[in-house]
Design an enzyme around this catalytic site. Structure first.
Site, short mmCIF file in Angstrom:
data_model
loop_
_atom_site.label_atom_id
_atom_site.label_comp_id
_atom_site.label_asym_id
_atom_site.label_seq_id
_atom_site.Cartn_x
_atom_site.Cartn_y
_atom_site.Cartn_z
N GLU A 374 3.94 13.53 9.84
CA GLU A 374 4.45 12.53 10.77
C GLU A 374 5.66 11.79 10.21
OE1 GLU A 374 1.48 12.93 9.26
OE2 GLU A 374 0.18 11.28 9.91
N CYS A 431 -3.18 9.37 8.09
CA CYS A 431 -3.96 8.96 6.92
C CYS A 431 -3.90 7.45 6.75
CB CYS A 431 -3.44 9.67 5.67
SG CYS A 431 -1.78 9.18 5.15
N CYS A 490 0.40 6.74 6.10
CA CYS A 490 1.06 7.00 7.38
C CYS A 490 0.65 5.96 8.42
CB CYS A 490 0.72 8.41 7.86
SG CYS A 490 1.46 9.73 6.86
N LYS A 634 22.04 -0.84 4.37
CA LYS A 634 20.76 -1.31 4.87
C LYS A 634 20.70 -2.83 4.91
CE LYS A 634 16.94 0.58 3.61
NZ LYS A 634 15.83 1.13 2.80
N LYS A 644 11.71 -6.92 9.19
CA LYS A 644 10.89 -6.22 8.19
C LYS A 644 10.10 -7.22 7.36
CE LYS A 644 12.83 -4.22 4.61
NZ LYS A 644 13.58 -3.24 3.77
#
Length: 673
Positions: A374, A431, A490, A634, A644
């Protein structure tokens, strides 16, 4: 010859005949008239002769079915026929049994199967187990492996009772003997007729309909013809596609056999034309997304997304004959561009279950640190979006119109066209928090030596360097067999995407955040666990500008994916729309098989972004200058960085742990050497 000698000769001949008959029937048990105890006397076998007895070959003892189990617990129960309905060629029997003063009913195409269904319901009413291993031990089953909910290698056994050889799983109305081994679900899926708002306002809801979808559709539209379209996959993972036409509308269904594919096609027709919905148990129902613009049932969407990704992967691997068709987890992204799925398009596929070791990390952005399917699919989707942004710079007006992006109203950026949506498919629950508690509820906590309990739900978890399982962020690096922890699970990464978008920080220079409209799990889907992992555990996160908490449609598929046999391969493959073929990446090094950087590595994506930044800055009136490094680029996405930090704080405030950050030295590289 004397009379005594003749008797001896006759007895020896009879022994040889019986011995041959026993051989033909599988051993001594094949005698029609076995010797009684004590019959081995002098008259029958003089001179101490004893015939050889053949021991029956040892074999596996078949697990007991629900009827046998219930009869041992409650012997002497009486089953009665309650009703019989349906046409002659497809009858439906209802059998009942009284246990502990409570009446239990079961239905099936034969009385035998109806009795089995009733016995299963009776057993489930008073037999409860804290985990799967105790259930198997108590009910006479023997699981082949120990279940590990944190491992990519885990084999989850759903079988509690062994059904009759010819009995059908409740989720498969068209069962064939080749599909044996699938278990009954606690509540067999059935169709319910939703009340019509105008005609049935205030009226009680219609009762459940015990018939399967093909039977229902045949009663509504007799004489329909089903057409076999295609067959793909290897012997252990076949996929059949069947179509049917109802009133000039064509519907398709796919499944592991033709009968199941036929049922899926009938389900699609019933959902679209008669608004009949499949009633599922609560933990399996799709979690709907508010404002989802597709005008079709969630289950139809999920099944279509799954089928398209699997078919594309089969096509790329030459119908799974390629050595790179081996996989444990498959992921892909499907793009829809309208209210239906006729124009649905697979934009990327990927496989993988591993993370690279610390010795192979790259400070120049040349290695894929995380090769889980993924995560790789998300990178491939970003690469697709870059190609769509590049179309906006084309000098050809027709090419510009083919892009999924259009100018925003204020002219200071781009946005997706109004009907474009993205749907993520993963062949198993991601996971971490979404997978570790599925599919069984476990009430034992970590301190007791069992699997994590309720106190551990929602916790941030990190992957191990080998990719085998996850551990809570509080564990020290040296505490897990000495293997270095590398990346967040994930489940955690996907929760982050549901706030920040899956496009990454750099693309927010050009577009607002982009979210997945749906997430489809091919197996181990549990609505409660997946919704908690994806967004509910950070529901307190504060919106910041365009960044909000996305709540995608969450769903399993009608025909859950079978476990892929064999050990997880040490490679990952990826493909993006426009590529000629698959790229194979060594998941232990993060580079391709020749040691070259992957086309999905940070350096390659940063190079494409740098070119786009130069080309689109004047067109979109982007005020920032050209960054000199990946890290600087970034950090220049200021709103993204604030959002974030808000995500990290949401996890901390919820007591779920601190997000593990990458070493800062890995991002200080330029786009071009």
């Amino acid at each position: 010859m004397s009379s005594r000698g003749a008797d001896i000769k006759e007895n020896q001949n009879l022994d040889q005949v019986f011995s041959k008959q026993a051989d033909a029937n599988g051993g001594a048990g094949g005698r029609k008239r076995p010797l009684e105890e004590g019959s081995n006397n002098r008259r029958s076998h003089p001179h101490g002769y004893k015939p050889k007895t053949r021991k029956k070959a040892p074999g596996l003892v078949a697990p007991k079915n629900a009827l046998m189990q219930l009869n041992e617990i409650k012997p002497g129960l009486q089953y009665g026929l309650r009703s019989q309905s349906g046409p002659v060629h497809a009858p439906v029997f209802v059998m009942s049994v009284e246990v502990n003063g409570q009446l239990f009913e079961g239905s099936g195409p034969t009385k035998k199967k109806a009795k089995l269904n009733a016995a299963e319901k009776a057993l489930r009413s008073f037999v409860q187990f804290p985990n799967a291993s105790e259930a198997h031990a108590a009910m006479g089953g023997t699981p082949s492996v120990l279940t590990d909910f944190t491992s990519d290698r885990a084999d989850f056994s759903h079988v509690l009772f062994n059904a009759f050889e010819t009995s059908a799983p409740a989720d498969d109305p068209f069962y064939s003997p080749a599909d044996s081994g699938f278990s009954f679900e606690p509540d067999p899926p059935q169709f319910s007729f939703p009340p019509r708002p105008s005609a049935l306002a205030g009226a009680p809801a219609s009762p459940r309909h015990p018939k399967n979808p093909v039977m229902i559709l045949n009663e509504l539209r007799p004489g329909l013809k089903y057409h076999f379209l295609s067959e793909s996959g290897q012997s252990h993972a076949k996929n059949f596609v069947v179509s049917l036409t109802v009133e000039a509308r064509t519907f398709q269904g796919s499944g592991r056999n033709k009968r199941l594919a036929k049922a899926r096609a009938a389900q699609a027709a019933l959902s679209a034309m008669f608004h009949l919905q499949l009633d599922q148990e609560p933990s399996r129902r799709p979690v709907t997304r508010e404002g989802l613009q597709l005008h079709l049932p969630p289950q139809v969407l999920a099944d279509t997304v799954s089928r398209l990704v699997i078919e594309k992967f089969s096509e790329l691997t030459d119908d799974l004959t390629s050595p790179h068709a081996r996989r444990k987890v498959l992921a892909g992204v499907v793009m829809t561009t309208g209210p239906g799925v006729k124009e649905a398009r697979v934009i990327c596929v990927s496989t993988g279950t591993k993370c690279i070791g610390g010795d192979h990390t790259s400070d120049g952005g040349l290695a894929l640190n995380d090769c889980h399917a993924e995560v790789v699919a998300r990178r491939a989707a970003i690469r697709f979006l870059y190609s769509q942004l590049e179309l906006r710079l084309s000098g050809d007006a027709d090419e510009r119109r083919t892009s999924v992006f259009t100018e925003s109203e204020d002219g200071r950026g781009l946005r997706l066209k109004g009907d474009v949506q993205f749907h993520l498919y993963v062949s198993t629950s991601p996971c971490g928090d979404a997978r570790i508690f599925s599919p069984h509820e476990v009430g034992v906590d970590d301190e007791g030596g069992g699997r994590p309990g309720r106190t551990a739900r929602g916790q941030l978890r990190t992957k191990m360097a080998s990719g085998e399982g996850t551990v809570p962020v509080g564990c020290s690096d040296g505490g897990v067999e000495g293997q270095r922890l590398l990346a967040m699970s994930c489940s955690d990464k996907m929760a982050r995407w549901n706030v920040l978008g899956f496009q990454g920080s750099l693309m927010t220079f050009f577009t607002p955040p982009l979210y997945f409209s749906s997430v489809v799990a091919g197996s181990l889907y549990h609505a409660e666990h997946l919704s908690r992992a994806m967004y509910r555990r950070i529901s307190a996160v504060e919106p910041l500008g365009a960044f909000v908490l996305n709540r995608p449609l969450l769903s399993g598929i009608s025909n859950a994916e079978a476990r892929q046999p064999g050990k997880a391969p040490h490679f990952s493959v990826n493909w993006t729309a426009g590529d000629e073929g698959l790229e194979v990446v060594d998941a232990t090094t993060g580079k391709d098989e020749l040691g070259r950087p992957s086309r999905l590595c940070q350096r390659q994506l940063y190079r494409r972004w740098s070119r786009l930044h130069c080309g689109l800055s004047s067109v979109l009136r982007i005020g920032t200058g050209t960054p000199s490094s990946y890290h600087e680029a970034k950090q220049a996405a200021v709103e993204y960085q604030r959002a974030k930090q808000a995500v990290f704080m949401a996890f901390l405030r919820a007591g779920l742990g601190a997000w593990r950050k990458k070493p800062p030295g890995q991002e200080h590289f330029a786009p071009f050497p």
